[in-house]
Design an enzyme around this catalytic site. Structure first.
Site, PDB file in Angstrom:
ATOM      1  N   GLU A 127       6.251  42.897 -18.502  1.00 22.78           N
ATOM      2  CA  GLU A 127       7.330  42.519 -19.349  1.00 22.78           C
ATOM      3  C   GLU A 127       6.753  42.099 -20.739  1.00 22.78           C
ATOM      4  OE1 GLU A 127      10.575  40.470 -17.864  1.00 22.78           O
ATOM      5  OE2 GLU A 127      11.011  39.620 -19.985  1.00 22.78           O
TER       6      GLU A 127
ATOM      7  N   LYS B 143      14.496  32.565 -13.609  1.00 26.15           N
ATOM      8  CA  LYS B 143      13.880  33.957 -13.800  1.00 26.15           C
ATOM      9  C   LYS B 143      12.932  33.695 -15.020  1.00 26.15           C
ATOM     10  CE  LYS B 143      13.192  38.363 -15.141  1.00 26.15           C
ATOM     11  NZ  LYS B 143      12.486  38.682 -16.776  1.00 26.15           N
TER      12      LYS B 143
ATOM     13  N   ASP C  72       0.508  35.467  -3.239  1.00 27.09           N
ATOM     14  CA  ASP C  72       1.594  36.314  -2.743  1.00 27.09           C
ATOM     15  C   ASP C  72       2.913  35.734  -3.521  1.00 27.09           C
ATOM     16  OD1 ASP C  72       4.074  37.000  -1.218  1.00 27.09           O
ATOM     17  OD2 ASP C  72       3.045  36.416   0.597  1.00 27.09           O
TER      18      ASP C  72
ATOM     19  N   HIS D 285      11.729  39.411 -28.776  1.00 24.36           N
ATOM     20  CA  HIS D 285      11.681  40.512 -27.890  1.00 24.36           C
ATOM     21  C   HIS D 285      11.442  41.809 -28.241  1.00 24.36           C
ATOM     22  CE1 HIS D 285      11.843  40.634 -23.621  1.00 24.36           C
ATOM     23  NE2 HIS D 285      12.398  41.685 -23.479  1.00 24.36           N
TER      24      HIS D 285
HETATM   25  C1  MEV Z   1      13.714  37.422 -20.008  1.00 14.30           C
HETATM   26  O1  MEV Z   1      12.867  38.006 -18.991  1.00 14.30           O
HETATM   27  C2  MEV Z   1      13.896  35.776 -19.547  1.00 14.30           C
HETATM   28  C3  MEV Z   1      14.870  35.012 -20.181  1.00 14.30           C
HETATM   29  O2  MEV Z   1      16.337  35.424 -20.226  1.00 14.30           O
HETATM   30  C4  MEV Z   1      14.941  33.680 -19.737  1.00 14.30           C
HETATM   31  C5  MEV Z   1      16.093  32.631 -20.089  1.00 14.30           C
HETATM   32  O3  MEV Z   1      17.036  33.224 -20.393  1.00 14.30           O
HETATM   33  O4  MEV Z   1      15.664  31.377 -20.056  1.00 14.30           O
HETATM   34  C6  MEV Z   1      14.863  35.046 -21.854  1.00 14.30           C
END
Ligand code: MEV
Length: 444
Positions: A87, A280, A296, A393
């Site tokens: 990513e 995430k 792992d 991003h």
């Molecule tokens: C993207 O990979 C991760 C985010 O969505 C985490 C978040 O929203 O805190 C930017």
């Protein structure tokens, strides 16, 4: 006779034969496909054999970028953290947050526990009290039975720490468990734990046959470690006076940033929809280091998400407090990882990662990984409450878009100069590139 699309004895075919079969059966005989697969073989045949040894039915290697996030100051020691991720923005964000906090005292970490767990589940028809009565004797036999298996681990200070008997009968009629706790020192310990558990199962069955046969029937259902290591936990924390929370953004001042940041984390503590995305973001950093060090990531993820639900509701793994103008951001999560055994010594890049990190032991690596998760989370939430996530991003993602559209260096330079970076999108890039190409060809 083989049916189209299925095969007997696939694993016995050579790699070339396997590829030929897949290409023939699933890729309409596309010869370019076999070239793509073989292009990604390692040029060093021995190295390729090593990779092939990790898995089964291998056709090729699936490459992921291996990057480094420098400027991590963790407990007053500098680290450059290796990260494997597909990513864009993840490594850049971790690096930038690490640098930011290195100027504010760095990241403080501590290990809160290193206990691993395993279970032997079995049925017993003879009643709880009989089993309970026999358990002290069974326990002695269980521990005696694994003396040889655990002798090396014991020399390193680890081994089986306890075995208890649990009755699940209220939910599952006649079902019991031996629940064992382990210290596996610097190894993740899955093999050690599972070997001990299978030996426990066999000792238990033998004991029942020899001593309890006239009182009931005992049958082992399964013996396996638990990936829910809720007492193999690490904490990472950053803290500074609110006045020092400056960002290069004149749209927000430090007080507003602190308050918005805290509110965003509070939302993730209360709302599971936000919590999953928030966590995430944490695992963007955690998984990347777990992968880079040959650990792992499925186990770490499964456990982390269960831990996030430990109150009965899925919540954020991090929390933020503001107390007397001091901003504190803390991540607490379970991390069952190892620095010896498994892929850590077999995968050349996993070994390299551990070398870059100064050959940490498992506890040190837990802290480095948690610090990376915290930095990643800080960077994401900071972006969300200031500029929004897309600006940075998409800037990072631009290179991928350029490559997808087959832009050459000259075209990339043009695009970089002329794209409105606040409105980057795949279609905006395509339009600009198409216009540039049309213009260029009409000038020839
Ligand atoms: C993207 O990979 C991760 C985010 O969505 C985490 C978040 O929203 O805190 C930017």
């Amino acid at each position: 006779m083989s049916i189209k699309g299925s095969i007997q004895g696939f694993s016995k075919l050579s790699k070339k034969e396997k590829i030929a079969w897949v290409v023939d059966q699933y890729l309409n005989g596309d010869t370019q496909a076999s070239e793509v697969l073989s292009q990604h073989w390692n040029v060093d045949e021995k190295m390729q054999q090593t990779f092939d040894g990790f898995s089964e039915n291998t056709l090729s290697n699936y490459h992921l970028p291996y990057g480094i996030a420098p400027n991590f100051l963790i407990n007053n020691q500098w680290y450059a953290v290796p990260m494997v991720t597909e990513e864009s923005s993840v490594v850049a964000a971790a690096s930038s947050a690490a640098k930011y906090w290195s100027k504010r005292g760095g990241i403080q970490t501590k290990v809160l526990g290193v206990e691993k767990k395993g279970q032997v589940s079995f049925t017993w028809s003879g009643g709880h009290s009989t089993l309970k009565e026999h358990f002290p004797q069974i326990r002695t036999e269980l521990l005696k039975g694994i003396q040889l298996i655990e002798s090396n681990m014991q020399k390193r200070g680890g081994g089986v720490k306890d075995v208890v008997l649990l009755y699940l009968g209220e939910q599952l009629h006649d079902v019991y468990q031996l629940k064992a706790t382990f210290d596996t020192c610097d190894s993740m310990g899955a093999n050690f734990i599972n070997t001990c558990l299978e030996q426990f199962a066999s000792t238990l069955s033998n004991y029942a046959q020899a001593n309890l046969a006239d009182q009931g029937r005992l049958e082992v259902i399964m013996s396996i470690l638990s990936n829910y290591t809720d007492n193999c936990v690490v904490e990472a924390r950053v803290s500074c006076p609110i006045d020092e929370l400056k960002v290069n953004n004149d749209r927000i001042n430090h007080k507003n940033l602190a308050n918005k940041f805290k509110k965003a984390v509070d939302i993730a503590c209360h709302d599971s929809y936000r919590a999953v995305t928030h966590n995430k973001g944490i695992f963007n950093g955690i998984d990347a280091v777990v992968l880079a060090t040959g650990n792992d990531f499925r186990a770490v993820e499964a456990c982390g998400h269960a831990y996030a639900s430990r109150t009965g509701k899925y919540r954020s793994l991090s929390e933020c407090t503001i107390h007397e103008d001091q901003f504190t951001f803390t991540l607490t999560l379970p991390l069952a990882i190892g620095t010896v055994g498994g892929l850590t010594s077999l995968h050349p890049l996993a070994k390299m990662s551990l070398n870059i990190l100064g050959k940490p032991n498992a506890k040190e690596l837990m802290q480095i990984i948690a610090a990376t998760g915290l930095a990643q989370n800080f960077a994401a939430v900071k972006s969300l409450v200031t500029t929004g996530i897309q600006q940075g991003h998409m800037k990072m993602h631009l290179q991928n878009i350029f490559n997808q559209l087959g832009a050459d260096d000259e075209e990339k330079a043009y695009l970089n100069e002329h794209l409105d970076t606040s409105k980057v999108s795949h279609s905006a890039v395509r339009q600009l590139l198409d216009a540039y190409r049309t213009e260029s060809s009409s000038n020839v």
